[in-house]
Design a protein around this motif. Sequence first.
Motif, mmCIF file in Angstrom:
data_model
loop_
_atom_site.group_PDB
_atom_site.id
_atom_site.type_symbol
_atom_site.label_atom_id
_atom_site.label_comp_id
_atom_site.label_asym_id
_atom_site.label_seq_id
_atom_site.Cartn_x
_atom_site.Cartn_y
_atom_site.Cartn_z
ATOM 1 N N VAL A 298 17.717 -21.370 -2.282
ATOM 2 C CA VAL A 298 17.180 -20.336 -3.182
ATOM 3 C C VAL A 298 18.276 -19.813 -4.107
ATOM 4 N N LEU A 299 19.436 -19.473 -3.525
ATOM 5 C CA LEU A 299 20.540 -18.955 -4.327
ATOM 6 C C LEU A 299 21.027 -20.000 -5.332
ATOM 7 N N HIS A 300 21.132 -21.242 -4.874
ATOM 8 C CA HIS A 300 21.598 -22.323 -5.746
ATOM 9 C C HIS A 300 20.668 -22.502 -6.938
ATOM 10 N N SER A 301 19.364 -22.557 -6.677
ATOM 11 C CA SER A 301 18.381 -22.729 -7.755
ATOM 12 C C SER A 301 18.365 -21.523 -8.680
ATOM 13 N N THR A 302 18.379 -20.332 -8.099
ATOM 14 C CA THR A 302 18.324 -19.101 -8.899
ATOM 15 C C THR A 302 19.516 -19.015 -9.844
ATOM 16 N N PHE A 303 20.702 -19.271 -9.307
ATOM 17 C CA PHE A 303 21.906 -19.178 -10.134
ATOM 18 C C PHE A 303 21.869 -20.175 -11.285
ATOM 19 N N ASN A 304 21.535 -21.437 -11.000
ATOM 20 C CA ASN A 304 21.543 -22.463 -12.048
ATOM 21 C C ASN A 304 20.452 -22.237 -13.091
ATOM 22 N N ILE A 305 19.286 -21.827 -12.647
ATOM 23 C CA ILE A 305 18.194 -21.565 -13.596
ATOM 24 C C ILE A 305 18.528 -20.362 -14.473
ATOM 25 N N CYS A 306 19.049 -19.295 -13.867
ATOM 26 C CA CYS A 306 19.404 -18.093 -14.637
ATOM 27 C C CYS A 306 20.540 -18.375 -15.614
ATOM 28 N N THR A 307 21.523 -19.172 -15.196
ATOM 29 C CA THR A 307 22.624 -19.537 -16.095
ATOM 30 C C THR A 307 22.102 -20.312 -17.297
#
Length: 586
Positions: A298-307
């Motif tokens: 979840v954190l990995h996806s959230t960070f990359n999508i938000c970036t």
Amino acid sequence: MEQQFDIFCILQLLGGLAFFLYGIYIMSMGLEKIAGGKLERILKTMTSNPVKGLVLGAGITALIQSSSAVTVMLVGLVNSGIMKLSQAIGVIMGSNIGTTITAWILSLSGIQSSNTVLRLFKPESFTPVLALVGVLMIFIAKSNKNKNIGSAFLGFSILMTGMIFMGTSMEPLSHSPKFMHLLTLFKNPLFGVFVGTFITAIIQSSAASIGMLQALVMQVDMTYSMALPIIMGQNIGTCITAVLSSIGVNANAKRVAVVHVTFNVIGTIVFLAIYEIVRWIFDLPFMEENINPAGIAVLHSTFNICTTILLFPFIKQLEQIANFVIKGSKNQKDEVFLDERLLLSPELAIVEIHDKIARMAKLVQNNVLYSTKLLKNYSYKKADVINKNEQRIDLYEDKMESYLIKVSNKGLAEDTGNIIARLLLTIGDYERIGDHAVNILNIAEQKNSKNMEFPPELVNDIKVIVNALLEVLYLSSEAFKHDNSTLALKIEPLEQVIDRLVLKAKNRHIKRIQYGECPIELDFLISDLFNDFERISDHCSNIATSILKTKDQNIDKHEFLKQMKSYDNKDFSKTYDEFKEKYALV
């Protein structure tokens, strides 16, 4: 005793990591072969705007499960001048999103349930079955596609086995006071970013470092706040692959690596700052809860999508930063004929060779056109152009043959090997046509230096043959460029018409010699000229056969030509009659 035990755990961890990395390699190679050259063609031709590039980057990375492979591929494409930097930026952003799929797959390791159905999704349950299926498909399947699917299954099984090994090796850490004390250092976010960057840079795989983190959180207590900086650092560390692959390339290709690093560094700085400010203002109790493998995903996806959402509107600015960091011309011409990095994707390498042969064919076509024009009006300037083109044609042949040999050493499937063999033959045919164009140039030079003139009747015959010759060259070039079997089928009838024209023109020439209507010193030149015309059309026939062989592997050239020329082949007869009427000697 404790030290020996620690060493045993480290060895098991390294063994698990080795299985994991090898599994990723086998799986991504299998998936890439399944896709063939289609994804690479799309990557090259459908990145006209950043949105398409973003979607394609995410899709391709999710499919082949390797953002590193995509990034290295981009460096190679930009280095060869095939893709512009602005096109590559959107793909890089999409690749960062696509690579998060791996974390979700690996999160299956964290399933904890007594439910039989849910337990089937645990790697320990399905990995052995998947490995067995993969091995059976590799050994039993007849089609290369099914064998590649088996390789992907086997690679995934090895990957998950490595994940299990890493998890097992980390289990004793939960009872180690020293390691639990070490975990307290991760409360400092900068330390977490550093560790994530360092480990990922060392192993050159964000998927592997994410897998290690997921294996770790299954054995020890780690909070969301401790894991987030590590994940950010892992995104920076994965850029090392692009940085290493940019060594020895042109400025534009180096800028690809700069964009990749800049994108992840800016994303980390911005979101780490936002996170710290928000945490300072508001209480975030959920961030202090223990994280599990799914939480890592979840954190990995959230960070990359938000970036990506944050920086997508600033693609031009990222390009400007890259241009500022790497000085040099923004509009460089191709400095590399065929980049070695493209060998990571043999299918893409073959596609690029195909495009280069099409360029070679255009040079050959122009040389035949120019040299035949010089038979009438000689020009030293045009002769210099032909000689320079011939040097380029020879360079094309040398570079492409060497490159195809390197591609063939990649352990390719049989059908891909056959394609390479046919491409090598086609390169040879075009090179020989280029040689015949130079022969025609030499004939024109001798005619000019000796102030000789062709009889008007011979000039008319040559004009008809040359027009037919230029059309058969055009048909072969277009048929090859577009892999068009319809055009290829027209080549042999026209080749037969050219043979008939040359034979008739030769007989007329012999009669003129006998009646004293043509100087005897012209005889050798004209005989050589007719021979060059005939050989050029023969090589076009060879190219047509190679094109048709891509559609049917079992075509034998001699049997094919026999069937083509038979009276029962109405299509051949019709096309032949049309060309016969179009090109007739008066």
